[in-house]
Motif scaffolding. Structure first.
Motif, PDB file in Angstrom:
ATOM      1  N   PHE A 174       0.808  -1.367   0.124  1.00  0.00           N
ATOM      2  CA  PHE A 174       0.133  -0.148   0.132  1.00  0.00           C
ATOM      3  C   PHE A 174       0.840   1.209   0.057  1.00  0.00           C
ATOM      4  CE2 PHE A 174      -2.904   3.055   2.045  1.00  0.00           C
ATOM      5  CZ  PHE A 174      -3.863   3.172   1.144  1.00  0.00           C
ATOM      6  N   VAL A 175       1.058   1.891  -0.951  1.00  0.00           N
ATOM      7  CA  VAL A 175       1.887   2.871  -1.278  1.00  0.00           C
ATOM      8  C   VAL A 175       1.588   4.507  -1.234  1.00  0.00           C
ATOM      9  CG1 VAL A 175       3.703   3.675  -2.961  1.00  0.00           C
ATOM     10  CG2 VAL A 175       3.178   1.133  -2.751  1.00  0.00           C
ATOM     11  N   VAL A 176       2.062   5.253  -0.587  1.00  0.00           N
ATOM     12  CA  VAL A 176       1.835   6.639  -0.622  1.00  0.00           C
ATOM     13  C   VAL A 176       3.033   7.297  -0.975  1.00  0.00           C
ATOM     14  CG1 VAL A 176       1.332   8.741   0.981  1.00  0.00           C
ATOM     15  CG2 VAL A 176       0.027   6.415   1.329  1.00  0.00           C
ATOM     16  N   ARG A 177       2.931   8.016  -2.248  1.00  0.00           N
ATOM     17  CA  ARG A 177       4.101   8.683  -2.690  1.00  0.00           C
ATOM     18  C   ARG A 177       3.997  10.226  -2.618  1.00  0.00           C
ATOM     19  NH1 ARG A 177       6.292   5.141  -7.707  1.00  0.00           N
ATOM     20  NH2 ARG A 177       7.990   6.758  -7.037  1.00  0.00           N
ATOM     21  N   VAL A 178       5.156  10.927  -2.378  1.00  0.00           N
ATOM     22  CA  VAL A 178       5.129  12.402  -2.566  1.00  0.00           C
ATOM     23  C   VAL A 178       6.456  12.936  -2.688  1.00  0.00           C
ATOM     24  CG1 VAL A 178       5.302  12.951  -0.018  1.00  0.00           C
ATOM     25  CG2 VAL A 178       3.982  14.686  -1.372  1.00  0.00           C
ATOM     26  N   ALA A 179       6.734  13.806  -3.567  1.00  0.00           N
ATOM     27  CA  ALA A 179       8.130  14.293  -3.741  1.00  0.00           C
ATOM     28  C   ALA A 179       8.826  14.692  -2.238  1.00  0.00           C
ATOM     29  CB  ALA A 179       8.150  15.365  -4.419  1.00  0.00           C
ATOM     30  N   GLY A 180       9.877  14.014  -2.137  1.00  0.00           N
ATOM     31  CA  GLY A 180      10.425  14.190  -0.638  1.00  0.00           C
ATOM     32  C   GLY A 180      10.115  13.324   0.250  1.00  0.00           C
ATOM     33  N   ASN A 181       9.437  12.334  -0.100  1.00  0.00           N
ATOM     34  CA  ASN A 181       8.855  11.343   0.767  1.00  0.00           C
ATOM     35  C   ASN A 181       8.682  11.532   2.463  1.00  0.00           C
ATOM     36  OD1 ASN A 181      11.953  11.073   0.554  1.00  0.00           O
ATOM     37  ND2 ASN A 181      11.546   9.685   2.455  1.00  0.00           N
ATOM     38  N   PHE A 182       7.895  12.813   2.582  1.00  0.00           N
ATOM     39  CA  PHE A 182       7.543  13.002   3.843  1.00  0.00           C
ATOM     40  C   PHE A 182       5.839  13.108   4.047  1.00  0.00           C
ATOM     41  CE2 PHE A 182       7.557  17.051   1.320  1.00  0.00           C
ATOM     42  CZ  PHE A 182       5.944  17.589   1.945  1.00  0.00           C
ATOM     43  N   VAL A 183       5.612  12.907   5.332  1.00  0.00           N
ATOM     44  CA  VAL A 183       4.109  12.859   5.370  1.00  0.00           C
ATOM     45  C   VAL A 183       3.270  14.031   5.331  1.00  0.00           C
ATOM     46  CG1 VAL A 183       4.083  12.591   8.192  1.00  0.00           C
ATOM     47  CG2 VAL A 183       2.555  11.448   6.786  1.00  0.00           C
ATOM     48  N   THR A 184       2.091  14.160   4.809  1.00  0.00           N
ATOM     49  CA  THR A 184       1.219  15.087   4.491  1.00  0.00           C
ATOM     50  C   THR A 184       0.150  14.785   5.300  1.00  0.00           C
ATOM     51  OG1 THR A 184       0.203  14.493   2.476  1.00  0.00           O
ATOM     52  CG2 THR A 184       2.291  15.928   2.320  1.00  0.00           C
ATOM     53  N   PRO A 185      -0.747  15.647   5.567  1.00  0.00           N
ATOM     54  CA  PRO A 185      -2.212  15.071   6.345  1.00  0.00           C
ATOM     55  C   PRO A 185      -2.927  14.173   5.512  1.00  0.00           C
ATOM     56  CG  PRO A 185      -1.855  17.468   6.564  1.00  0.00           C
ATOM     57  CD  PRO A 185      -0.563  16.913   5.736  1.00  0.00           C
ATOM     58  N   ASP A 186      -2.925  14.391   4.117  1.00  0.00           N
ATOM     59  CA  ASP A 186      -3.535  13.444   3.409  1.00  0.00           C
ATOM     60  C   ASP A 186      -2.686  12.018   3.347  1.00  0.00           C
ATOM     61  OD1 ASP A 186      -5.252  15.438   2.538  1.00  0.00           O
ATOM     62  OD2 ASP A 186      -4.221  15.895   0.595  1.00  0.00           O
ATOM     63  N   GLY A 187      -1.579  12.021   3.335  1.00  0.00           N
ATOM     64  CA  GLY A 187      -0.535  10.948   3.407  1.00  0.00           C
ATOM     65  C   GLY A 187      -0.974  10.168   4.494  1.00  0.00           C
ATOM     66  N   LEU A 188      -0.901  10.838   5.594  1.00  0.00           N
ATOM     67  CA  LEU A 188      -1.109  10.178   7.017  1.00  0.00           C
ATOM     68  C   LEU A 188      -2.416   9.482   6.990  1.00  0.00           C
ATOM     69  CD1 LEU A 188      -0.044   9.605   9.899  1.00  0.00           C
ATOM     70  CD2 LEU A 188      -1.064  11.991  10.611  1.00  0.00           C
ATOM     71  N   LEU A 241      -2.193   6.279   5.123  1.00  0.00           N
ATOM     72  CA  LEU A 241      -1.348   5.174   5.926  1.00  0.00           C
ATOM     73  C   LEU A 241      -2.219   4.632   7.164  1.00  0.00           C
ATOM     74  CD1 LEU A 241       1.903   6.998   6.037  1.00  0.00           C
ATOM     75  CD2 LEU A 241       1.645   4.961   4.641  1.00  0.00           C
ATOM     76  N   GLU A 242      -2.973   5.647   7.631  1.00  0.00           N
ATOM     77  CA  GLU A 242      -3.913   5.177   8.884  1.00  0.00           C
ATOM     78  C   GLU A 242      -4.961   4.076   8.059  1.00  0.00           C
ATOM     79  OE1 GLU A 242      -3.972   8.841  11.848  1.00  0.00           O
ATOM     80  OE2 GLU A 242      -5.153   8.818  10.481  1.00  0.00           O
ATOM     81  N   TYR A 243      -5.678   4.473   7.132  1.00  0.00           N
ATOM     82  CA  TYR A 243      -6.367   3.597   6.388  1.00  0.00           C
ATOM     83  C   TYR A 243      -5.722   2.216   6.019  1.00  0.00           C
ATOM     84  CZ  TYR A 243      -9.282   1.718   2.590  1.00  0.00           C
ATOM     85  OH  TYR A 243     -10.166   0.812   1.806  1.00  0.00           O
ATOM     86  N   GLY A 244      -4.530   2.320   5.439  1.00  0.00           N
ATOM     87  CA  GLY A 244      -3.941   1.148   5.398  1.00  0.00           C
ATOM     88  C   GLY A 244      -3.673   0.016   6.392  1.00  0.00           C
ATOM     89  N   ALA A 245      -3.399   0.626   7.702  1.00  0.00           N
ATOM     90  CA  ALA A 245      -3.104  -0.070   8.903  1.00  0.00           C
ATOM     91  C   ALA A 245      -4.464  -0.502   9.490  1.00  0.00           C
ATOM     92  CB  ALA A 245      -2.311   0.726   9.779  1.00  0.00           C
ATOM     93  N   ALA A 246      -5.474   0.452   9.619  1.00  0.00           N
ATOM     94  CA  ALA A 246      -6.729   0.309  10.402  1.00  0.00           C
ATOM     95  C   ALA A 246      -7.561  -0.401   9.453  1.00  0.00           C
ATOM     96  CB  ALA A 246      -7.345   1.713  10.678  1.00  0.00           C
ATOM     97  N   VAL A 247      -7.787  -0.398   8.151  1.00  0.00           N
ATOM     98  CA  VAL A 247      -8.778  -1.068   7.532  1.00  0.00           C
ATOM     99  C   VAL A 247      -8.295  -1.841   6.695  1.00  0.00           C
ATOM    100  CG1 VAL A 247     -10.531  -0.582   5.431  1.00  0.00           C
ATOM    101  CG2 VAL A 247     -10.220   1.285   7.451  1.00  0.00           C
ATOM    102  N   LEU A 248      -7.200  -1.954   5.950  1.00  0.00           N
ATOM    103  CA  LEU A 248      -6.593  -2.956   5.002  1.00  0.00           C
ATOM    104  C   LEU A 248      -5.685  -3.872   5.989  1.00  0.00           C
ATOM    105  CD1 LEU A 248      -5.661  -0.725   2.001  1.00  0.00           C
ATOM    106  CD2 LEU A 248      -7.698  -1.980   2.539  1.00  0.00           C
ATOM    107  N   GLY A 249      -5.196  -3.423   6.999  1.00  0.00           N
ATOM    108  CA  GLY A 249      -4.491  -4.470   8.127  1.00  0.00           C
ATOM    109  C   GLY A 249      -3.077  -4.542   7.559  1.00  0.00           C
ATOM    110  N   THR A 250      -2.299  -3.472   7.196  1.00  0.00           N
ATOM    111  CA  THR A 250      -1.006  -3.454   6.692  1.00  0.00           C
ATOM    112  C   THR A 250      -0.382  -3.760   8.227  1.00  0.00           C
ATOM    113  OG1 THR A 250      -0.862  -1.111   6.896  1.00  0.00           O
ATOM    114  CG2 THR A 250      -0.813  -1.977   4.743  1.00  0.00           C
ATOM    115  N   LYS A 251       0.942  -4.496   7.937  1.00  0.00           N
ATOM    116  CA  LYS A 251       1.573  -4.923   9.343  1.00  0.00           C
ATOM    117  C   LYS A 251       2.496  -4.062   9.565  1.00  0.00           C
ATOM    118  CE  LYS A 251      -1.378  -8.019   9.939  1.00  0.00           C
ATOM    119  NZ  LYS A 251      -2.574  -7.953  10.535  1.00  0.00           N
ATOM    120  N   VAL A 252       3.265  -3.233   8.703  1.00  0.00           N
ATOM    121  CA  VAL A 252       4.255  -2.156   8.875  1.00  0.00           C
ATOM    122  C   VAL A 252       4.309  -1.203   8.092  1.00  0.00           C
ATOM    123  CG1 VAL A 252       5.683  -3.501   7.192  1.00  0.00           C
ATOM    124  CG2 VAL A 252       6.861  -2.614   9.022  1.00  0.00           C
ATOM    125  N   ILE A 253       4.881  -0.051   8.607  1.00  0.00           N
ATOM    126  CA  ILE A 253       4.939   1.212   7.712  1.00  0.00           C
ATOM    127  C   ILE A 253       6.359   1.537   7.421  1.00  0.00           C
ATOM    128  CG2 ILE A 253       4.293   3.518   7.461  1.00  0.00           C
ATOM    129  CD1 ILE A 253       1.921   3.106   9.223  1.00  0.00           C
TER     130      ILE A 253
END
Ligand code: ZN
Length: 165
Positions: A102-116, A119-131
């Motif tokens: 589950f990939v979130v990409r933004v120039a400079g690879n830093f977290v934006t509110p949208d990216g966060l 990532l929360e959706y990935g963990a909470a809903v999709l069940g990703t095990k590591v970020i």
């Protein structure tokens, strides 16, 4: 009603019928299975895949395999926060198949509110095990930002917008 409207309605009806058929057929298809169930196993899969990438020994992939199951759902084992740089494709760098990351990409690879939120959706809903936060050398976005700050220049408008809280 004009003939054009009738034609559009007819097409819409056919489309809805096709959608219903697709849904009933797909109900019996298998859902994707997560390939790592713990954070340690997920990290190990990423490390092993990156070792294959570095060695130039990527797994051969049939990208159409599993397409029907992926259409029914996803079960990625890891989330990646990576740079939008065209040279750094996480699926390739970690030698993973479609549906694994589950990939979130933004120039400079830093977290934006949208990216966060993603990532929360990935963990909470999709069940990703590591970020994993994936940086890389020769990042144009980071270099441009550092250079602008060192020279006292203003950031390009787009980079400024990305760095705003
Ligand atoms: Zn970059």
């Amino acid at each position: 009603m004009c003939n054009h409207c009738l034609t559009r309605r007819s097409l819409f009806s056919v489309g809805m019928g096709a959608l219903a058929v697709t849904a009933s057929v797909s109900a019996v298809r298998a859902q994707p299975v997560r390939s790592a169930d713990t954070p340690d196993a997920a990290l190990a899969r990423l490390v092993e895949g990156n070792a294959r990438y570095v060695a130039g020994k990527l797994n051969e992939r049939d990208f159409s395999a599993g397409r029907a199951a992926r259409a029914q759902g996803q079960a990625p084992f890891a989330a990646i926060l990576g740079c939008a740089d065209s040279r750094v494709a996480p699926e390739l760098a970690f030698d993973q198949a479609p549906g694994e990351l589950f990939v979130v990409r933004v120039a400079g690879n830093f977290v934006t509110p949208d990216g966060l939120g993603s990532l929360e959706y990935g963990a909470a809903v999709l069940g990703t095990k590591v970020i994993m936060v994936l940086g890389h050398t020769s990042c144009g976005a980071v270099n441009a930002t550092v250079e602008a700050l060192q020279k006292g220049n203003t950031l390009p408008v787009i980079l400024l917008a990305l760095s705003a809280p």
